[in-house]
Scaffold this motif. Structure first.
Motif, short mmCIF file in Angstrom:
data_model
loop_
_atom_site.label_atom_id
_atom_site.label_comp_id
_atom_site.label_asym_id
_atom_site.label_seq_id
_atom_site.Cartn_x
_atom_site.Cartn_y
_atom_site.Cartn_z
N GLU A 35 -6.95 -1.54 8.20
CA GLU A 35 -5.86 -1.72 9.33
C GLU A 35 -6.54 -2.70 10.59
O GLU A 35 -5.88 -3.50 11.29
CB GLU A 35 -5.45 -0.30 10.04
CG GLU A 35 -4.42 -0.53 11.03
CD GLU A 35 -4.06 0.79 11.72
OE1 GLU A 35 -3.44 0.95 12.75
OE2 GLU A 35 -3.77 1.70 10.85
N GLU A 61 2.66 -2.39 8.67
CA GLU A 61 3.78 -1.37 9.18
C GLU A 61 3.33 -0.38 8.41
O GLU A 61 3.47 0.95 8.72
CB GLU A 61 5.07 -2.31 8.59
CG GLU A 61 5.43 -3.30 9.52
CD GLU A 61 6.82 -3.90 9.32
OE1 GLU A 61 7.62 -2.83 9.14
OE2 GLU A 61 6.91 -5.06 8.73
N GLN A 63 0.81 0.97 7.03
CA GLN A 63 -0.57 1.82 7.57
C GLN A 63 -0.02 2.25 8.84
O GLN A 63 -0.65 3.66 9.06
CB GLN A 63 -1.70 0.70 7.40
CG GLN A 63 -2.31 0.48 6.17
CD GLN A 63 -3.16 -0.49 6.34
OE1 GLN A 63 -3.94 -0.49 7.51
NE2 GLN A 63 -3.92 -1.04 5.28
N ILE A 64 0.70 1.58 9.72
CA ILE A 64 0.96 2.33 11.13
C ILE A 64 1.76 3.57 10.85
O ILE A 64 1.51 4.57 11.69
CB ILE A 64 1.30 1.11 11.89
CG1 ILE A 64 0.24 0.08 12.37
CG2 ILE A 64 1.98 1.64 13.20
CD1 ILE A 64 0.82 -1.08 13.28
N ALA A 65 2.52 3.38 10.08
CA ALA A 65 3.59 4.60 9.73
C ALA A 65 2.80 5.63 8.96
O ALA A 65 3.44 6.96 8.83
CB ALA A 65 4.90 4.01 8.91
N GLY A 66 1.59 5.74 8.40
CA GLY A 66 1.00 6.43 7.77
C GLY A 66 1.28 6.62 6.32
O GLY A 66 1.51 7.88 5.84
N LEU A 67 1.98 5.55 5.73
CA LEU A 67 2.86 5.91 4.72
C LEU A 67 1.94 5.26 3.45
O LEU A 67 2.54 5.08 2.39
CB LEU A 67 4.17 5.11 4.70
CG LEU A 67 5.06 5.85 5.51
CD1 LEU A 67 6.34 5.16 5.74
CD2 LEU A 67 5.32 7.13 5.44
N GLU A 68 0.85 4.95 3.38
CA GLU A 68 0.14 4.14 2.25
C GLU A 68 0.27 5.15 1.21
O GLU A 68 0.36 4.60 0.00
CB GLU A 68 -1.53 4.10 2.52
CG GLU A 68 -1.90 3.44 3.77
CD GLU A 68 -1.80 4.44 5.24
OE1 GLU A 68 -3.04 3.90 6.03
OE2 GLU A 68 -1.30 5.16 5.32
N LYS A 69 0.54 6.42 1.10
CA LYS A 69 0.05 7.19 0.04
C LYS A 69 1.61 7.15 -0.87
O LYS A 69 1.35 7.22 -2.22
CB LYS A 69 0.13 8.68 0.35
CG LYS A 69 -1.12 9.25 1.07
CD LYS A 69 -1.19 10.62 1.32
CE LYS A 69 -2.59 10.77 1.79
NZ LYS A 69 -2.54 12.37 2.46
N TRP A 72 0.47 4.21 -3.48
CA TRP A 72 -0.51 4.38 -4.36
C TRP A 72 -0.07 4.40 -5.81
O TRP A 72 -0.79 3.90 -6.75
CB TRP A 72 -1.39 5.74 -4.20
CG TRP A 72 -2.30 5.27 -2.72
CD1 TRP A 72 -2.55 4.27 -2.09
CD2 TRP A 72 -2.82 6.43 -1.89
NE1 TRP A 72 -3.19 4.57 -1.11
CE2 TRP A 72 -3.67 5.88 -0.74
CE3 TRP A 72 -3.03 7.82 -2.07
CZ2 TRP A 72 -4.43 6.61 0.15
CZ3 TRP A 72 -3.71 8.49 -1.10
CH2 TRP A 72 -4.31 7.80 -0.10
#
Length: 80
Positions: A35, A61, A63-69, A72
């Motif tokens: 990030e 966007e 990553q900021i929202a915490g949606l990387e998972k 995957w």
């Protein structure tokens, strides 16, 4: 993009699988860029033009929202 879909499915697949073509993180999947690295672009000259810049902005966007998972499962298995 459809108003009912917040992200374009093709772009999500690309952000998961396309590799950074240059720099310190060359060869790393765009979604795996730190990030801080993405923010450096925002705070300097901005993202590169074209699709690469769009993918980097989307990665930030996500990553900021915490949606990387959610990305995957779309990645190449060797990247995870």
């Amino acid at each position: 993009m459809n108003a009912n879909e917040p992200f374009d499915k093709a772009m999500l697949l690309k952000v998961a699988r396309h590799k950074m073509p240059f720099g310190k993180y060359s060869g790393r999947a765009i979604i795996l860029l730190p990030e801080e690295y993405l923010l450096w672009f925002v705070n300097n000259d901005g993202f590169p033009a074209g699709e690469l810049g769009q993918l980097m902005a989307l990665a930030l966007e996500i990553q900021i929202a915490g949606l990387e998972k959610i990305i995957w499962p779309l990645m190449d298995k060797k990247e995870q």
